[in-house]
Design a protein around this motif. Sequence first.
Motif, PDB file in Angstrom:
ATOM      1  N   ARG A  31      -5.724 -40.351  35.981  1.00 40.63           N
ATOM      2  CA  ARG A  31      -5.514 -40.010  34.576  1.00 40.63           C
ATOM      3  C   ARG A  31      -6.718 -40.405  33.725  1.00 40.63           C
ATOM      4  O   ARG A  31      -7.174 -39.640  32.871  1.00 40.63           O
ATOM      5  CB  ARG A  31      -4.253 -40.697  34.049  1.00 40.63           C
ATOM      6  CG  ARG A  31      -3.866 -40.260  32.663  1.00 40.63           C
ATOM      7  CD  ARG A  31      -2.587 -40.975  32.195  1.00 40.63           C
ATOM      8  NE  ARG A  31      -2.075 -40.421  30.976  1.00 40.63           N
ATOM      9  CZ  ARG A  31      -2.630 -40.588  29.771  1.00 40.63           C
ATOM     10  NH1 ARG A  31      -3.723 -41.298  29.647  1.00 40.63           N
ATOM     11  NH2 ARG A  31      -2.088 -40.051  28.701  1.00 40.63           N
ATOM     12  N   PHE A  34      -9.573 -37.984  34.451  1.00 45.66           N
ATOM     13  CA  PHE A  34      -9.326 -36.699  33.808  1.00 45.66           C
ATOM     14  C   PHE A  34      -9.574 -36.802  32.303  1.00 45.66           C
ATOM     15  O   PHE A  34     -10.212 -35.925  31.711  1.00 45.66           O
ATOM     16  CB  PHE A  34      -7.896 -36.230  34.080  1.00 45.66           C
ATOM     17  CG  PHE A  34      -7.589 -34.902  33.452  1.00 45.66           C
ATOM     18  CD1 PHE A  34      -7.932 -33.724  34.102  1.00 45.66           C
ATOM     19  CD2 PHE A  34      -6.975 -34.830  32.210  1.00 45.66           C
ATOM     20  CE1 PHE A  34      -7.665 -32.500  33.523  1.00 45.66           C
ATOM     21  CE2 PHE A  34      -6.705 -33.603  31.630  1.00 45.66           C
ATOM     22  CZ  PHE A  34      -7.046 -32.432  32.280  1.00 45.66           C
ATOM     23  N   MET A  35      -9.087 -37.866  31.689  1.00 47.51           N
ATOM     24  CA  MET A  35      -9.269 -38.058  30.254  1.00 47.51           C
ATOM     25  C   MET A  35     -10.753 -38.166  29.902  1.00 47.51           C
ATOM     26  O   MET A  35     -11.202 -37.570  28.916  1.00 47.51           O
ATOM     27  CB  MET A  35      -8.525 -39.303  29.781  1.00 47.51           C
ATOM     28  CG  MET A  35      -8.642 -39.571  28.288  1.00 47.51           C
ATOM     29  SD  MET A  35      -7.857 -38.323  27.263  1.00 47.51           S
ATOM     30  CE  MET A  35      -6.157 -38.744  27.531  1.00 47.51           C
ATOM     31  N   GLY A  37     -13.273 -36.865  31.546  1.00 44.78           N
ATOM     32  CA  GLY A  37     -13.834 -35.521  31.686  1.00 44.78           C
ATOM     33  C   GLY A  37     -13.421 -34.622  30.540  1.00 44.78           C
ATOM     34  O   GLY A  37     -14.228 -33.848  30.012  1.00 44.78           O
ATOM     35  N   TRP A  38     -12.165 -34.713  30.150  1.00 49.38           N
ATOM     36  CA  TRP A  38     -11.649 -33.894  29.050  1.00 49.38           C
ATOM     37  C   TRP A  38     -12.391 -34.223  27.751  1.00 49.38           C
ATOM     38  O   TRP A  38     -12.846 -33.340  27.039  1.00 49.38           O
ATOM     39  CB  TRP A  38     -10.155 -34.151  28.885  1.00 49.38           C
ATOM     40  CG  TRP A  38      -9.534 -33.366  27.776  1.00 49.38           C
ATOM     41  CD1 TRP A  38      -9.340 -33.770  26.500  1.00 49.38           C
ATOM     42  CD2 TRP A  38      -9.033 -32.027  27.865  1.00 49.38           C
ATOM     43  NE1 TRP A  38      -8.735 -32.776  25.776  1.00 49.38           N
ATOM     44  CE2 TRP A  38      -8.537 -31.687  26.599  1.00 49.38           C
ATOM     45  CE3 TRP A  38      -8.946 -31.109  28.897  1.00 49.38           C
ATOM     46  CZ2 TRP A  38      -7.975 -30.459  26.331  1.00 49.38           C
ATOM     47  CZ3 TRP A  38      -8.373 -29.881  28.620  1.00 49.38           C
ATOM     48  CH2 TRP A  38      -7.901 -29.570  27.342  1.00 49.38           C
ATOM     49  N   ASN A  39     -12.512 -35.514  27.462  1.00 48.54           N
ATOM     50  CA  ASN A  39     -13.207 -35.926  26.245  1.00 48.54           C
ATOM     51  C   ASN A  39     -14.677 -35.509  26.268  1.00 48.54           C
ATOM     52  O   ASN A  39     -15.211 -35.075  25.254  1.00 48.54           O
ATOM     53  CB  ASN A  39     -13.076 -37.430  26.028  1.00 48.54           C
ATOM     54  CG  ASN A  39     -11.691 -37.821  25.584  1.00 48.54           C
ATOM     55  OD1 ASN A  39     -10.967 -37.039  24.991  1.00 48.54           O
ATOM     56  ND2 ASN A  39     -11.298 -39.050  25.882  1.00 48.54           N
ATOM     57  N   ALA A  41     -15.939 -32.928  27.903  1.00 48.06           N
ATOM     58  CA  ALA A  41     -15.988 -31.472  27.774  1.00 48.06           C
ATOM     59  C   ALA A  41     -15.731 -31.039  26.339  1.00 48.06           C
ATOM     60  O   ALA A  41     -16.369 -30.113  25.834  1.00 48.06           O
ATOM     61  CB  ALA A  41     -14.985 -30.820  28.716  1.00 48.06           C
ATOM     62  N   MET A  42     -14.799 -31.693  25.669  1.00 49.13           N
ATOM     63  CA  MET A  42     -14.474 -31.289  24.308  1.00 49.13           C
ATOM     64  C   MET A  42     -15.601 -31.623  23.335  1.00 49.13           C
ATOM     65  O   MET A  42     -15.729 -30.999  22.294  1.00 49.13           O
ATOM     66  CB  MET A  42     -13.168 -31.937  23.838  1.00 49.13           C
ATOM     67  CG  MET A  42     -11.942 -31.414  24.570  1.00 49.13           C
ATOM     68  SD  MET A  42     -11.680 -29.629  24.366  1.00 49.13           S
ATOM     69  CE  MET A  42     -12.314 -28.991  25.908  1.00 49.13           C
ATOM     70  N   GLY A  47     -16.313 -27.184  24.801  1.00 46.86           N
ATOM     71  CA  GLY A  47     -15.216 -27.419  23.872  1.00 46.86           C
ATOM     72  C   GLY A  47     -15.228 -26.409  22.737  1.00 46.86           C
ATOM     73  O   GLY A  47     -14.184 -25.930  22.300  1.00 46.86           O
ATOM     74  N   VAL A  52     -10.370 -25.249  22.010  1.00 46.46           N
ATOM     75  CA  VAL A  52      -9.145 -25.989  22.299  1.00 46.46           C
ATOM     76  C   VAL A  52      -8.908 -26.987  21.194  1.00 46.46           C
ATOM     77  O   VAL A  52      -9.786 -27.772  20.842  1.00 46.46           O
ATOM     78  CB  VAL A  52      -9.253 -26.723  23.656  1.00 46.46           C
ATOM     79  CG1 VAL A  52      -8.039 -27.589  23.887  1.00 46.46           C
ATOM     80  CG2 VAL A  52      -9.441 -25.734  24.781  1.00 46.46           C
ATOM     81  N   ARG A  56      -7.972 -36.053  20.332  1.00 50.90           N
ATOM     82  CA  ARG A  56      -9.077 -36.785  20.949  1.00 50.90           C
ATOM     83  C   ARG A  56      -8.875 -38.248  20.703  1.00 50.90           C
ATOM     84  O   ARG A  56      -8.424 -38.646  19.635  1.00 50.90           O
ATOM     85  CB  ARG A  56     -10.417 -36.346  20.361  1.00 50.90           C
ATOM     86  CG  ARG A  56     -10.747 -34.919  20.748  1.00 50.90           C
ATOM     87  CD  ARG A  56     -12.134 -34.602  20.409  1.00 50.90           C
ATOM     88  NE  ARG A  56     -12.994 -35.473  21.202  1.00 50.90           N
ATOM     89  CZ  ARG A  56     -14.287 -35.410  21.181  1.00 50.90           C
ATOM     90  NH1 ARG A  56     -14.906 -34.544  20.449  1.00 50.90           N
ATOM     91  NH2 ARG A  56     -15.042 -36.226  21.905  1.00 50.90           N
TER      92      ARG A  56
END
Length: 57
Positions: A31, A34-35, A37-39, A41-42, A47, A52, A56
Amino acid sequence: MNELEFDKALADFLDDEQCETTSEAIYQLIRASFMAGWNAAMGSDIGKVMKVEGRRR
């Protein structure tokens, strides 16, 4: 070992406190990865391309 013995041994293993603790630690690592990577990318061009809207941290 027959199938019933195997199923019982697997169920006992999965019900064990150490297995639960380890599974939770692995979940938290996945988790967090993933978080991150998500942050990342955004905050990048992707992003903006994906448009999306999300929370954040």
